[in-house]
Design a protein around this motif. Sequence first.
Motif, PDB file in Angstrom:
ATOM      1  N   ILE A  55       0.845  -1.200   0.000  1.00 54.95           N
ATOM      2  CA  ILE A  55       0.000   0.000   0.000  1.00 54.95           C
ATOM      3  C   ILE A  55       0.877   1.245   0.000  1.00 54.95           C
ATOM      4  O   ILE A  55       0.623   2.202  -0.745  1.00 54.95           O
ATOM      5  CB  ILE A  55      -0.965  -0.009   1.204  1.00 54.95           C
ATOM      6  N   ALA A  56       1.958   1.194   0.806  1.00 51.94           N
ATOM      7  CA  ALA A  56       2.861   2.348   0.865  1.00 51.94           C
ATOM      8  C   ALA A  56       3.482   2.601  -0.506  1.00 51.94           C
ATOM      9  O   ALA A  56       3.539   3.744  -0.980  1.00 51.94           O
ATOM     10  CB  ALA A  56       3.944   2.104   1.913  1.00 51.94           C
ATOM     11  N   VAL A  57       3.919   1.525  -1.154  1.00 49.60           N
ATOM     12  CA  VAL A  57       4.552   1.666  -2.482  1.00 49.60           C
ATOM     13  C   VAL A  57       3.556   2.270  -3.471  1.00 49.60           C
ATOM     14  O   VAL A  57       3.870   3.222  -4.195  1.00 49.60           O
ATOM     15  CB  VAL A  57       5.043   0.290  -2.978  1.00 49.60           C
ATOM     16  N   HIS A  58       2.336   1.736  -3.472  1.00 47.45           N
ATOM     17  CA  HIS A  58       1.334   2.250  -4.407  1.00 47.45           C
ATOM     18  C   HIS A  58       0.916   3.672  -4.073  1.00 47.45           C
ATOM     19  O   HIS A  58       0.579   4.445  -4.957  1.00 47.45           O
ATOM     20  CB  HIS A  58       0.103   1.326  -4.426  1.00 47.45           C
ATOM     21  N   PHE A  59       0.946   3.987  -2.764  1.00 47.28           N
ATOM     22  CA  PHE A  59       0.630   5.350  -2.340  1.00 47.28           C
ATOM     23  C   PHE A  59       1.612   6.321  -2.979  1.00 47.28           C
ATOM     24  O   PHE A  59       1.221   7.343  -3.559  1.00 47.28           O
ATOM     25  CB  PHE A  59       0.696   5.451  -0.807  1.00 47.28           C
ATOM     26  N   VAL A  60       2.902   5.964  -2.893  1.00 44.05           N
ATOM     27  CA  VAL A  60       3.933   6.823  -3.490  1.00 44.05           C
ATOM     28  C   VAL A  60       3.733   6.910  -5.004  1.00 44.05           C
ATOM     29  O   VAL A  60       3.775   7.990  -5.594  1.00 44.05           O
ATOM     30  CB  VAL A  60       5.344   6.263  -3.162  1.00 44.05           C
ATOM     31  N   ARG A  61       3.434   5.770  -5.635  1.00 47.32           N
ATOM     32  CA  ARG A  61       3.267   5.755  -7.090  1.00 47.32           C
ATOM     33  C   ARG A  61       2.083   6.630  -7.523  1.00 47.32           C
ATOM     34  O   ARG A  61       2.195   7.443  -8.423  1.00 47.32           O
ATOM     35  CB  ARG A  61       3.039   4.309  -7.553  1.00 47.32           C
ATOM     36  N   GLN A  62       0.946   6.469  -6.784  1.00 46.26           N
ATOM     37  CA  GLN A  62      -0.232   7.283  -7.124  1.00 46.26           C
ATOM     38  C   GLN A  62       0.020   8.762  -6.894  1.00 46.26           C
ATOM     39  O   GLN A  62      -0.516   9.609  -7.598  1.00 46.26           O
ATOM     40  CB  GLN A  62      -1.442   6.843  -6.279  1.00 46.26           C
ATOM     41  N   LEU A  86      -3.501  10.530  -7.347  1.00 46.76           N
ATOM     42  CA  LEU A  86      -4.072  10.712  -6.016  1.00 46.76           C
ATOM     43  C   LEU A  86      -4.525  12.150  -5.808  1.00 46.76           C
ATOM     44  O   LEU A  86      -5.610  12.415  -5.293  1.00 46.76           O
ATOM     45  CB  LEU A  86      -3.047  10.314  -4.946  1.00 46.76           C
ATOM     46  N   SER A  87      -3.684  13.097  -6.243  1.00 40.17           N
ATOM     47  CA  SER A  87      -4.037  14.495  -5.981  1.00 40.17           C
ATOM     48  C   SER A  87      -5.260  14.910  -6.795  1.00 40.17           C
ATOM     49  O   SER A  87      -6.057  15.715  -6.345  1.00 40.17           O
ATOM     50  CB  SER A  87      -2.845  15.420  -6.244  1.00 40.17           C
ATOM     51  N   VAL A  88      -5.410  14.331  -7.989  1.00 40.72           N
ATOM     52  CA  VAL A  88      -6.612  14.627  -8.776  1.00 40.72           C
ATOM     53  C   VAL A  88      -7.860  14.125  -8.033  1.00 40.72           C
ATOM     54  O   VAL A  88      -8.814  14.872  -7.818  1.00 40.72           O
ATOM     55  CB  VAL A  88      -6.542  13.989 -10.180  1.00 40.72           C
ATOM     56  N   ASN A 139     -14.065   2.331  -6.325  1.00 42.14           N
ATOM     57  CA  ASN A 139     -14.971   1.594  -7.191  1.00 42.14           C
ATOM     58  C   ASN A 139     -14.245   1.088  -8.443  1.00 42.14           C
ATOM     59  O   ASN A 139     -14.377  -0.067  -8.838  1.00 42.14           O
ATOM     60  CB  ASN A 139     -16.123   2.527  -7.579  1.00 42.14           C
ATOM     61  N   TYR A 140     -13.443   1.971  -9.015  1.00 40.25           N
ATOM     62  CA  TYR A 140     -12.715   1.660 -10.252  1.00 40.25           C
ATOM     63  C   TYR A 140     -11.741   0.494 -10.047  1.00 40.25           C
ATOM     64  O   TYR A 140     -11.777  -0.499 -10.760  1.00 40.25           O
ATOM     65  CB  TYR A 140     -11.972   2.931 -10.691  1.00 40.25           C
ATOM     66  N   TYR A 141     -10.897   0.623  -9.005  1.00 38.75           N
ATOM     67  CA  TYR A 141      -9.926  -0.440  -8.755  1.00 38.75           C
ATOM     68  C   TYR A 141     -10.603  -1.700  -8.233  1.00 38.75           C
ATOM     69  O   TYR A 141     -10.073  -2.797  -8.400  1.00 38.75           O
ATOM     70  CB  TYR A 141      -8.832   0.041  -7.791  1.00 38.75           C
ATOM     71  N   GLY A 142     -11.759  -1.513  -7.605  1.00 38.67           N
ATOM     72  CA  GLY A 142     -12.515  -2.675  -7.154  1.00 38.67           C
ATOM     73  C   GLY A 142     -12.957  -3.509  -8.343  1.00 38.67           C
ATOM     74  O   GLY A 142     -12.847  -4.737  -8.340  1.00 38.67           O
ATOM     75  N   ALA A 143     -13.420  -2.831  -9.384  1.00 43.66           N
ATOM     76  CA  ALA A 143     -13.859  -3.530 -10.580  1.00 43.66           C
ATOM     77  C   ALA A 143     -12.681  -4.241 -11.244  1.00 43.66           C
ATOM     78  O   ALA A 143     -12.830  -5.312 -11.834  1.00 43.66           O
ATOM     79  CB  ALA A 143     -14.500  -2.539 -11.551  1.00 43.66           C
ATOM     80  N   LEU A 144     -11.480  -3.650 -11.129  1.00 42.04           N
ATOM     81  CA  LEU A 144     -10.282  -4.262 -11.705  1.00 42.04           C
ATOM     82  C   LEU A 144      -9.635  -5.255 -10.758  1.00 42.04           C
ATOM     83  O   LEU A 144      -8.584  -5.815 -11.065  1.00 42.04           O
ATOM     84  CB  LEU A 144      -9.260  -3.174 -12.066  1.00 42.04           C
ATOM     85  N   MET A 145     -10.223  -5.395  -9.557  1.00 40.47           N
ATOM     86  CA  MET A 145      -9.676  -6.286  -8.531  1.00 40.47           C
ATOM     87  C   MET A 145      -8.255  -5.897  -8.119  1.00 40.47           C
ATOM     88  O   MET A 145      -7.439  -6.750  -7.812  1.00 40.47           O
ATOM     89  CB  MET A 145      -9.668  -7.746  -9.027  1.00 40.47           C
ATOM     90  N   GLN A 146      -7.959  -4.613  -8.152  1.00 34.45           N
ATOM     91  CA  GLN A 146      -6.633  -4.161  -7.721  1.00 34.45           C
ATOM     92  C   GLN A 146      -6.719  -3.667  -6.279  1.00 34.45           C
ATOM     93  O   GLN A 146      -6.872  -2.480  -6.008  1.00 34.45           O
ATOM     94  CB  GLN A 146      -6.116  -3.065  -8.650  1.00 34.45           C
ATOM     95  N   THR A 147      -6.601  -4.626  -5.368  1.00 35.35           N
ATOM     96  CA  THR A 147      -6.844  -4.369  -3.955  1.00 35.35           C
ATOM     97  C   THR A 147      -5.947  -3.256  -3.404  1.00 35.35           C
ATOM     98  O   THR A 147      -6.398  -2.378  -2.675  1.00 35.35           O
ATOM     99  CB  THR A 147      -6.603  -5.646  -3.144  1.00 35.35           C
ATOM    100  N   THR A 148      -4.671  -3.307  -3.763  1.00 32.82           N
ATOM    101  CA  THR A 148      -3.720  -2.372  -3.176  1.00 32.82           C
ATOM    102  C   THR A 148      -4.104  -0.928  -3.480  1.00 32.82           C
ATOM    103  O   THR A 148      -4.083  -0.065  -2.599  1.00 32.82           O
ATOM    104  CB  THR A 148      -2.305  -2.660  -3.718  1.00 32.82           C
ATOM    105  N   ASP A 149      -4.489  -0.673  -4.714  1.00 31.48           N
ATOM    106  CA  ASP A 149      -4.872   0.695  -5.078  1.00 31.48           C
ATOM    107  C   ASP A 149      -6.163   1.124  -4.390  1.00 31.48           C
ATOM    108  O   ASP A 149      -6.349   2.293  -4.058  1.00 31.48           O
ATOM    109  CB  ASP A 149      -5.012   0.812  -6.594  1.00 31.48           C
TER     110      ASP A 149
END
Lengths: 257, 268, 265
Positions: free
Chosen positions: A44-51, A57-59, A212-222
Amino acid sequence: MVIFARFKSFWLGTLSFAVLLVLWESLVRLGWINPFLTSSPTDIAVHFVRQTQSGELSVNLGVSLLEFALGFGGAVVAGILMGILMGWYRLLEYTLEPFVWFLYSAPLIAFYPLFVIWLGLGAPTVIAITFLFSYAPILVNTASGVKTVDKELLRAAISFGARRSDLFFKVVLPASVPMVMAGLRLGVGRALLGVVVAELFGATAGLGYSINYYGALMQTTDMFVSLVVILVLGVGFTQGVAMLEHRFDSWRVGHEQ
Amino acid sequence: MADSAPKAGRDVSSFSADSRWHKPVVGLISVGLFLAVWEMAPRLGWIDPFYTSAPARMYSVGLEVFQSGELMENIRVSLVEFCWGFALALLAGIPLGLLLGTNATARALLDPLVTALYCMPRLALLPVIIMWLGIGMESKVVVVLIGAVLPIIVNTMAGIREVDPNWARAAVSFGASRLDVFVKVLLPGSVPAVLTGVRLGLGRGILGVVIAEMYVSVAGVGHLIVTYGAAMRVDHLVFYSMLVSVFGFAAVTAVGKVEERLQSWRGD
Amino acid sequence: MAHIQIENLSITYQSPQDGKPFVAVDSVNLTIDQGEFVTIVGSSGCGKSSMLMAIDGLIAKEGRVLVNGREVNAPGPERAMVFQEFALMPWRSVLQNVLFGLELQRWKGGDRIKRARHYVNLVGLSGFEDYYPHQLSGGMRQRVGIARALAVDPEILLMDEPFGALDAQTRDVMGDELLKIWDREKKTALFVTHSIDEAIFLGDRVVVMQKGPGRIKVVIKIDFPRPRAVELRDEPEFATYRRRIRDLLSTEVQELQRIKEDSHG
């Protein structure tokens, strides 16, 4: 002793958070739980930095905060004004009370599809839902603040020659500030709930949309990245208003810091 | 708010109580007026009935869905989900609240976590829960549970902590054991706060089941709401939206009345 | 000259429980002279506070209240009230509370803040101007209440059990100080209390009231010279007054007892 106790409870609290995170991480690393379903703190931390770096994320945060500001801001203004009127004019109170309690206790999200039909999918509906979620608690608390002003204070003011406008501006308004603040504290949590839920259902940007978006893609971390941000917003807003409330409240409770 | 000197003797009395029937009568008139305007405005051509439906249509829709069996079947689904979730919330929330209220170490360990979850919009977890538990009944039950359990925990905890310490001291001075203090003082003393938690939890739980069904499901009143919404069938949509709203309103108001009654018995 | 004239004053309340009328004060007549300090003593429920409220024009009444020969029906700047529970605005500091009356009366007589400070000093609160009521003791709060009333320069001070919420020691000190202030300010004062000692110590005359319905039982002139000092309470004459008033009030208790027994028997 008190300071020690407070110190101790702070560390115990931090400890429990840390244990939870370590446990989560270890269970994933040991392969006991499936990271596809639960993600892990480090991921989650890694993806947080990436987003954050990609600006995504800021958008989303920006959109959600703007919708929050418009919906909640509108509810604050309308709720306080209407609450004052309802607290001051009894006929108005009796007339509107059934509707206000309905707004307060009904699961208003049920009207979401109707709002979509009226306002279309997207920001206007999200703002309307946010407004509707937070309006009633602010209004109700303001009205009861105005209504429950200490009669002795009114009597004293009248004795010193207060006109009706004096009673309102010099007694009723200042006396109801703590109740208004309590209404804001209740309203702020419901407003955030309104933003997130309305975005879950239909939006093109925002934290709820992202879940909702990442849920549909099953991308739990995001999904968890947005959830963490929402958690922080929830705690931050509520504690912020609670602190503000405490400041305005000091004279009411009569406690010294 | 005319800027005139208040009349002698009238002043403060304008803030005092008036006759008992005044309030419900005005309330009824105003609700009646609202329904009348809602009914008449489309007929008079002021607004397009497509967007607002009308009260009389609620009646015919209600009759139709009742006879077709759609109404009762979906209410049953939603109610079962809600009752499971809320029962679990009570079973978990009250004991946990009691524990956090009486045990300082447990409180220190869990309070930050409870506060964080209490402050956050927990329904944001909905997609995660669906991913874990699927779109069936289990996910709805869990959504109701996490919606309702935190207000119950937090208020029960506060209730225990706000019991007047003098009551406990009085009990101890008459020879009460720790268990006695808990059972005879803390438990009854915290009942009003527990009820407040139940009322808030109830609202959250009902909201939870509606949102969860609306988000994704195959049955339930929330499911019907999105289905009719997507089909733009406003009469049915408004009927079911009003139905869950009135249910939520009635349930929360009923618990509120019990709370009030209890407080006036106890003279709190 | 009569400063306040009370003619046939009656006060009737609607009972909040059953809406039945309840006579709190029944045809009271009383004349108070310029500069006189009159105390009203009676057991709780005898209508003494209601009488004071009616004189201030805060509650509805029958009969007439004349101030300087003119009938009054509403609060006016020539009267100021000191309240039992202080009734200070909790969001205002000491100085702002003393300014409150001046603001409401649109005071035009020069610098308001200077005037407020003067009265804060007079009641012995200099240095506490910026404190809020919740930071003060009960005695200090009532000093603010007194300063607020004096600051608007009334001719008449109406005091409704002003020391009723204070402990016994503070009460005596406040009574003593009130007299010192009154000696300097020379207001007509009407002071309601349920303490017999307080009534004798402060008053030129003591109005003894009975209850059920509230009527004046007797008015007793107190022949002590002024200024009066705390030691006055130890004088034998003081004890004589005390005994007399106590007997008057306790015969009332006995009478009530008798009426009760009669109605039960």
